[in-house]
Write a protein that holds these residues in place. Structure first.
Motif, PDB file in Angstrom:
ATOM      1  N   ASP A   1       1.560   0.233   6.750  1.00 51.55           N
ATOM      2  CA  ASP A   1       0.411  -0.857   7.360  1.00 51.55           C
ATOM      3  C   ASP A   1      -0.694   0.326   8.135  1.00 51.55           C
ATOM      4  O   ASP A   1      -0.565   1.606   8.211  1.00 51.55           O
ATOM      5  CB  ASP A   1       1.447  -2.394   7.637  1.00 51.55           C
ATOM      6  N   ILE A   2      -1.596  -0.446   8.516  1.00 50.36           N
ATOM      7  CA  ILE A   2      -2.970   0.055   9.735  1.00 50.36           C
ATOM      8  C   ILE A   2      -1.975   0.398  10.683  1.00 50.36           C
ATOM      9  O   ILE A   2      -2.756   1.804  11.151  1.00 50.36           O
ATOM     10  CB  ILE A   2      -3.960  -0.642  10.070  1.00 50.36           C
TER      11      ILE A   2
ATOM     12  N   SER B   1      -1.553   6.162  13.234  1.00 48.20           N
ATOM     13  CA  SER B   1      -2.619   4.620  13.650  1.00 48.20           C
ATOM     14  C   SER B   1      -3.479   5.006  12.231  1.00 48.20           C
ATOM     15  O   SER B   1      -3.689   5.098  10.862  1.00 48.20           O
ATOM     16  CB  SER B   1      -3.079   5.663  14.755  1.00 48.20           C
ATOM     17  N   PRO B   2      -4.699   4.549  12.770  1.00 51.69           N
ATOM     18  CA  PRO B   2      -5.968   4.428  11.284  1.00 51.69           C
ATOM     19  C   PRO B   2      -6.184   4.921  11.075  1.00 51.69           C
ATOM     20  O   PRO B   2      -7.058   5.289   9.807  1.00 51.69           O
ATOM     21  CB  PRO B   2      -6.894   3.074  11.763  1.00 51.69           C
ATOM     22  N   GLU B   3      -5.969   6.137  11.742  1.00 56.61           N
ATOM     23  CA  GLU B   3      -6.475   7.761  11.642  1.00 56.61           C
ATOM     24  C   GLU B   3      -5.498   7.976  11.101  1.00 56.61           C
ATOM     25  O   GLU B   3      -5.769   9.648  10.785  1.00 56.61           O
ATOM     26  CB  GLU B   3      -6.592   8.469  13.103  1.00 56.61           C
TER      27      GLU B   3
ATOM     28  N   ASN C   1      -9.262   0.845   5.085  1.00 53.64           N
ATOM     29  CA  ASN C   1      -8.911   0.761   6.298  1.00 53.64           C
ATOM     30  C   ASN C   1      -8.145   2.309   6.910  1.00 53.64           C
ATOM     31  O   ASN C   1      -7.982   1.980   8.199  1.00 53.64           O
ATOM     32  CB  ASN C   1      -8.449  -0.570   6.639  1.00 53.64           C
ATOM     33  N   LEU C   2      -7.781   2.217   5.973  1.00 55.81           N
ATOM     34  CA  LEU C   2      -7.327   4.199   6.432  1.00 55.81           C
ATOM     35  C   LEU C   2      -8.267   5.129   6.231  1.00 55.81           C
ATOM     36  O   LEU C   2      -7.979   6.288   6.988  1.00 55.81           O
ATOM     37  CB  LEU C   2      -6.181   4.101   5.597  1.00 55.81           C
ATOM     38  N   GLY C   3      -9.440   4.806   5.838  1.00 53.67           N
ATOM     39  CA  GLY C   3     -10.068   5.948   5.784  1.00 53.67           C
ATOM     40  C   GLY C   3      -9.510   7.055   4.570  1.00 53.67           C
ATOM     41  O   GLY C   3      -9.971   7.780   4.199  1.00 53.67           O
TER      42      GLY C   3
ATOM     43  N   VAL D   1       4.464   3.711  -6.987  1.00 51.38           N
ATOM     44  CA  VAL D   1       2.842   2.687  -5.751  1.00 51.38           C
ATOM     45  C   VAL D   1       2.512   2.232  -5.624  1.00 51.38           C
ATOM     46  O   VAL D   1       2.170   1.613  -7.219  1.00 51.38           O
ATOM     47  CB  VAL D   1       2.052   4.206  -5.491  1.00 51.38           C
ATOM     48  N   GLY D   2       1.987   0.734  -5.171  1.00 52.86           N
ATOM     49  CA  GLY D   2       1.729   0.034  -5.761  1.00 52.86           C
ATOM     50  C   GLY D   2       0.285  -0.746  -4.258  1.00 52.86           C
ATOM     51  O   GLY D   2       1.003  -0.342  -3.367  1.00 52.86           O
ATOM     52  N   ASN D   3      -0.280  -2.103  -4.840  1.00 51.05           N
ATOM     53  CA  ASN D   3      -0.747  -2.373  -3.649  1.00 51.05           C
ATOM     54  C   ASN D   3      -0.499  -3.981  -3.149  1.00 51.05           C
ATOM     55  O   ASN D   3       0.294  -4.253  -3.242  1.00 51.05           O
ATOM     56  CB  ASN D   3      -2.561  -3.209  -4.048  1.00 51.05           C
ATOM     57  N   ASP D   4      -0.489  -3.697  -1.646  1.00 52.65           N
ATOM     58  CA  ASP D   4       0.290  -4.396  -1.491  1.00 52.65           C
ATOM     59  C   ASP D   4       0.140  -6.057  -1.382  1.00 52.65           C
ATOM     60  O   ASP D   4       1.826  -6.162  -1.222  1.00 52.65           O
ATOM     61  CB  ASP D   4      -0.107  -4.931   0.794  1.00 52.65           C
TER      62      ASP D   4
END
Ligand SMILES: [Zn+2]
Length: 394
Positions: free
Chosen positions: A95-96, A119-121, A171-173, A194-197
């Motif tokens: 998550d972000i 963090s989002p960064e 949103n994670l860049g 790996v998959g999309n949420d």
């Protein structure tokens, strides 16, 4: 989970694998079952089911136990249950502001979890280093008696399921990140998927949650971004490149606010977490608390907060109406922050659906919250990690 038709010569070994897989899938999906229930469900003889259960027990995947609780008359009947020390999957939900790493047992039980702040960064490299540490921690918590059979990761972005490459997680860049390969480097040879949420959330809810008896369902995931996980006729819909369900970038109003995707007035600019804060005249989020505070203020009757909820409820209703018109599902599950919006403003959301959906596509459709709350995507990441084991338990 329907029977598979095969053509041509079928080797006894293939049939055995198929039947072992069937028994394990039923126990994984539905929990403890008696041998009699398995015999009835699978249309196999009692002795065949007995032999299959014996094989799965020898593999350490199931065990026969006497169910606890409940007064029973006569001899208690044993049930076939996931083995307490059987293999487990590792589910990762990115998550972000945090990443959750969990050990998930057969049957979808979360055995242990670690929630690590980010963090989002956060860069993909930093995230993978955090996950590597959590994997070591989980192994200690779960104990050496159990082994990891697979690792699944949920990402708020587009994912190529076959390669585990993240196309874009705005949103994670992140852009074009080989996350699957990077996780494999710290996975000690354990396979990674790996998959999309939203895709994973709908999978978990379809398997065991609020869509378990429903083959046409949409999971609308709204956190900072907005996306949909779709199952049609029991089959997940991902599209050619895995981008199906990116409804957050459907344009509601071409003169609306600029979106990070380069267009204006996308659904995400009216419905995501930052959109909600903006509608209430508040600055964009820095942590999870700003959004939680906004909901608390709305519940306390604060006027700006309530006005923001009303406007967002209208957009949520329009978004759901679009999904109903295109997919005609039986149920729509609303998850992430939008679950709280639906809970708070259900009447407004339903009124907007009524206004905007094609008359024939919405009667009787159910708008539900996810059974697993904030854990749907995490549990879905466990589901994809179990895929190989369930297909061939040997
Ligand atoms: Zn957009």
């Amino acid at each position: 989970m329907r029977g598979r038709r095969t053509s041509g010569a079928v080797r006894p070994d293939d049939i055995r694998q198929h039947n072992l897989s069937l028994v394990l899938r039923h126990v994984h999906r539905d929990g403890a079952l008696t041998r009699a229930e398995l015999t009835q469900r699978l249309h196999l003889s009692r002795s065949t089911v007995g032999a299959l259960v014996g094989d799965l027990a020898q593999l350490g995947l199931v065990e026969e136990v006497v169910p606890s609780g409940g007064e029973r008359v006569g001899r208690p009947s044993h049930v076939v249950a996931p083995h307490a020390h059987g293999p487990y999957a590792v589910g990762i939900d990115v998550d972000i502001e945090h990443v959750t790493v969990a050990a998930i047992g057969l049957g979808g039980t979360i055995i242990a979890r670690e929630v690590l702040p980010t963090s989002p960064e956060v860069t993909p490299t930093d995230l993978v280093a955090l996950v590597a540490g959590a994997l070591t921690g989980l192994r200690t918590t779960v104990g050496a008696a159990s082994r990891v059979c697979g690792i699944g990761a949920s990402v708020p972005g587009t994912v190529d399921l076959s390669t585990g490459r993240v196309g874009v997680a705005p949103n994670l860049g992140w852009e074009d990140v080989p996350l699957g390969e990077m996780l494999e480097d710290v996975a000690d040879g354990v396979p990674v998927v790996v998959g999309n949420d939203a895709d994973l959330a709908v999978l978990a809810e379809h398997q065991r949650g609020n869509a378990r008896d429903c083959d046409d369902v949409v999971f609308l995931m709204g956190r900072i971004g907005v996306g949909a996980g779709i199952i049609v006729n029991g089959v997940p819909v991902r599209g050619r490149d895995g981008h199906a369900g990116e409804i957050g970038h459907n344009v509601l109003d071409p003169t609306g606010p600029p979106c990070h995707c380069g267009k204006r007035g996308c659904i995400e600019t009216f419905l995501g977490e930052n959109a909600l804060l903006g509608l209430a005249g508040r600055p964009s989020r820095r942590t999870d608390t700003e959004v939680a505070d906004l909901f608390n203020d709305a519940r306390a009757g604060q006027r700006e907060a309530l006005r923001a909820m009303g406007a967002a409820a209208e957009s949520l209703g329009r978004c759901i109406a679009d999904l109903l018109n295109i997919l005609n599902p039986e149920r729509v599950l609303v998850g992430g922050t939008m679950a709280e919006l639906l809970d708070l403003a259900r009447a407004e959301v339903e009124a907007a659906v009524e206004r905007y959906a094609f008359e024939r596509s919405h009667p009787g459709v159910e708008l539900l919250l996810p059974a697993f709350g904030a854990d749907s995507a995490l549990l879905g990441s466990g589901e994809i990690a179990f895929t190989a084991l369930l297909a061939d338990p040997r």
